[in-house]
Scaffold this motif. Sequence first.
Motif, PDB file in Angstrom:
ATOM      1  N   GLY A  57      97.270  64.448  58.671  1.00 40.66           N
ATOM      2  CA  GLY A  57      95.843  64.542  58.334  1.00 40.66           C
ATOM      3  C   GLY A  57      94.978  64.703  59.575  1.00 40.66           C
ATOM      4  N   SER A  83      95.167  68.193  51.173  1.00 40.97           N
ATOM      5  CA  SER A  83      96.195  67.153  51.266  1.00 40.97           C
ATOM      6  C   SER A  83      96.641  66.786  49.852  1.00 40.97           C
ATOM      7  N   ASP A  88      99.012  69.940  53.065  1.00 41.46           N
ATOM      8  CA  ASP A  88      99.489  68.770  53.809  1.00 41.46           C
ATOM      9  C   ASP A  88     100.213  67.810  52.855  1.00 41.46           C
ATOM     10  N   ARG A 101      93.816  51.945  51.467  1.00 37.65           N
ATOM     11  CA  ARG A 101      94.909  52.549  50.711  1.00 37.65           C
ATOM     12  C   ARG A 101      95.860  51.479  50.174  1.00 37.65           C
TER      13      ARG A 101
HETATM   14 MG    MG Z   1      97.587  62.225  54.939  1.00 38.44          MG
END
Ligand code: MG
Length: 211
Positions: A32, A48, A107, A155
Amino acid sequence: MVISCWGALVRKLMMMKPKVVFVLGGPGAGKGTQCVKIVKQYGYTHLSAGDLLRAERNKGATEYGELIDNHIKEGKIVPVEITINLIKRAMEETMNQDATKDKFLIDGFPRNTDNLEGWNKNMDTNADVKFVLFFDCSNEICIERCLERGKGSGRTDDNISSLEKRIQTYMQSTKPIIELYEKQGKVRRVDGAKSADEVFVDVQKIFNAEN
Ligand code: MG
Ligand code: C5P
């Protein structure tokens, strides 16, 4: 006459085909981070797969929300039918808004055989995969970076128990895909252990040579 018209049409279609660079590497390898830099310098659009899945999950009401959520926490790869639709839609939206935006960094995809088969079935004739940009980084560094990122990323998978599973998925499912592309001479390997700026120096060499 017919042949020259046909030739012109084929050329036109080829020109319109989006150009794709797949970006692969373990969790925290720098995919990223480097994609952001590549976008700035080379005018690609960054898609992504993980971000697209997280956005789809966050819509809440969609039928796949819970499935995506569970897969992410478990470090498992979501069935490609879901992922490929998100990628395809994002590519179409980008090109519908601006037809000249035909270069994509995809990605975190294809991450396993299912992903690859889904791409081949749905997209292979609709896009040109130029090469695979591979950020090679040790599992130890990957884990360390993700744990650090986890302090602020919010996350659900930047924790040690999810990370162990993500690394396992990477070793078992993604590495063989990278090896497959390697055999086709399509992998451009970068040492992902260095600092972000140092890595980008190597990335630039690759993109300057390819463009
Ligand atoms: Mg990533
Ligand atoms: O690439 P990223 O680290 O953002 O991916 C996070 C998670 O999203 C993966 O561990 C996986 O659960 C899911 N994912 C997926 N299929 C992909 C990319 C990501 O299922 N092609």
